[in-house]
Design an enzyme around this catalytic site. Structure first.
Site, PDB file in Angstrom:
ATOM      1  N   HIS A 151       0.871  -1.120   0.040  1.00 53.68           N
ATOM      2  CA  HIS A 151       0.131   0.151   0.072  1.00 53.68           C
ATOM      3  C   HIS A 151       0.767   1.289  -0.155  1.00 53.68           C
ATOM      4  O   HIS A 151       2.197   1.385   0.198  1.00 53.68           O
ATOM      5  CB  HIS A 151      -1.048   0.093   1.265  1.00 53.68           C
ATOM      6  CG  HIS A 151      -0.487   0.067   2.566  1.00 53.68           C
ATOM      7  ND1 HIS A 151       0.437   1.025   3.004  1.00 53.68           N
ATOM      8  CD2 HIS A 151      -0.154  -1.080   3.351  1.00 53.68           C
ATOM      9  CE1 HIS A 151       0.911   0.676   4.438  1.00 53.68           C
ATOM     10  NE2 HIS A 151       0.565  -0.492   4.799  1.00 53.68           N
ATOM     11  N   CYS A 159       3.450  -4.764   6.762  1.00 53.09           N
ATOM     12  CA  CYS A 159       3.283  -4.543   5.111  1.00 53.09           C
ATOM     13  C   CYS A 159       4.227  -4.064   4.372  1.00 53.09           C
ATOM     14  O   CYS A 159       5.315  -4.000   4.679  1.00 53.09           O
ATOM     15  CB  CYS A 159       1.839  -3.476   4.898  1.00 53.09           C
ATOM     16  SG  CYS A 159       0.431  -3.948   5.701  1.00 53.09           S
TER      17      CYS A 159
END
Length: 446
Positions: A151, A159
């Site tokens: 992202h 992430c």
């Protein structure tokens, strides 16, 4: 005046040619009216034409944690893949090694299958693509975690976080490939480029057994330049195998064989690899690789945070922050690290000494995919493959120079199919990841 304009155009073209891995100046986000449908930049479209890559041909994503790189590979007209873009990962949390449980802040490693359902146009972090963790391998080995994304926003708690400008491009690559009919995009999340030198440098890691398993898939791609077919049985990955029956992730592997042409090319590749590995081990005599902490990685890129929001938290590359040291120096550094961890101050300092959740980590719990169509469906932890549990070994990582191991020129001899085996599934229908195994492996289309 005309000469001045021509000189200015040439200057801008030169500047843009080198901005593929740092996109902060490539796009003015304030002028992007529809981020979900934002087209790829002209410079990338021109490069695709030069490489004979159809606009909507399939893609593959490769991540290298240690180097802090993310690559986009795209199918050419001959169905082999070539690299079309490379980005510096802005932030990834934890250390080298797979994600094992919810809350360990580890970014996943392994082979994952991304479908249109994994695209999240409504992410709180500009745009997001779910990694598909946990997949069948992770589930079979009891690994847990959720909402692990690629992202924007440059802030990570498990992430792979990019800048908003970068994720705008990466999302566009995936969107166009799905529109072209690709049903699943393979994500190869790897600890580092699995060259002989790097494998020798990390040969004493507690994760080496797991990484040796991932390397089989890495080698298959290096030889064929096509994403390998991935299955899971006996709680481990298997790649490009002709399998009798349907494999079960936890059960014994059914009878399987490697296609003869592929086996021959892999054998040649492995012969050269072993020679390079032996030389690398000799070169590393008495040296150990010190893998930096996340804090040490952040320290080398602290200047990138200046003038930005506090949530913007680049972490830097392990390759830049780590170093080759002698054994006694390595032991001293590890003792110093343990000493720091064991000395939190009393009272209120005790709470502040513990790393709390980042802004990204807290919000990630709420970052779900919107169920409003095939490209905005709910998060599906699908995927076909994953990693294996490693045997605990010596924590010291041996070091080597980063000379790339060049594979032999055997890949070109491997036949490829005329039709594109990764395409032709309607993007209007979200594919159930459990049916991944049912599509025909590429070697059966020869």
């Amino acid at each position: 005046m005309r000469l001045k304009n021509i000189a200015y155009i040439l200057l801008m073209a030169t500047a843009l040619a080198g901005c593929n891995d740092t996109l902060d100046t490539a796009v003015d986000l304030s002028k992007v009216k529809n981020k979900v449908e934002q087209p790829l930049p002209d410079r990338i479209v021109a490069e695709m034409q030069k490489k004979d890559m159809p606009r909507n041909s399939p893609i593959m994503i490769r991540v290298f944690k240690e180097e802090g790189k993310m690559e986009i590979w795209k199918a050419k007209a001959d169905n082999r893949f070539d690299k079309i873009a490379e980005y510096d990962i802005c932030a990834w949390s934890g250390k080298l090694g797979p994600k094992v449980k919810e809350g360990d802040r580890q970014a996943p490693e392994g082979f994952y299958s991304l479908t249109p359902a994994h695209l999240n146009p409504n992410s709180k972090y500009y745009l997001a693509i779910n990694t598909g963790f946990p997949n069948r391998y992770d589930a079979a080995n009891g690994r847990t975690g959720s909402n692990l994304m690629i992202h924007g926003a440059c802030s990570s708690s498990g992430c792979y976080s990019m800048t908003d400008e970068q994720i705008l491009e990466i999302y566009a690559f995936a969107r166009d490939a799905f529109k072209g009919g690709q049903s699943t995009v393979q994500l190869q999340a790897l600890p580092f480029r699995m060259t002989a030198e790097n494998m020798a440098r990390h040969r004493n890691s507690e994760n080496i057994e797991f990484w040796n398993m991932l390397k089989v898939g890495y080698d298959n791609f290096e030889v064929t330049k096509r994403p390998p077919e991935v299955n899971v049985c006996e709680k481990k990955y298997v790649f490009n195998q002709q399998i009798s029956g349907t494999p079960s992730a936890a059960a014994a592997c059914p009878p399987m064989t490697t296609p003869p042409a592929l086996a021959a090319s892999l054998a040649t590749y492995d012969k050269d690899y072993k020679l390079a590995y032996s030389k690398a081990v000799d070169k590393l005599d008495g040296k150990v690789w010190y893998e930096p902490t996340e804090a040490e990685r952040k320290a080398i890129v602290a200047d990138k945070r200046k003038g930005r929001d506090i949530a913007y938290a680049p972490t830097g590359s392990s390759l830049q922050a780590g170093k080759l040291v002698k054994q006694d120096e390595f032991e001293a550094l590890m003792a110093q690290r343990l000493n720091k961890q064991a000395k939190p101050a009393a009272g209120t300092m005790l709470a502040s000494a513990r790393p709390g959740p980042t802004a990204s980590g807290a919000a990630a719990k709420q970052d779900r995919l919107a169920a409003t169509g095939s490209q905005t469906a709910a998060v599906m932890p699908g995927g076909r493959s994953s990693m294996s549990v490693t045997t605990a070994m010596n924590a010291g990582n041996a070091g080597a120079q980063h000379t790339a191991f060049i594979p032999p020129a055997t890949a070109g001899a491997i036949p490829v199919p005329a039709p594109n085996p990764l395409a032709y599934a309607s993007v209007q229908t979200v594919q159930d990841p459990s049916t991944d195994e049912k599509k025909k492996p590429f070697w059966k289309l020869w």
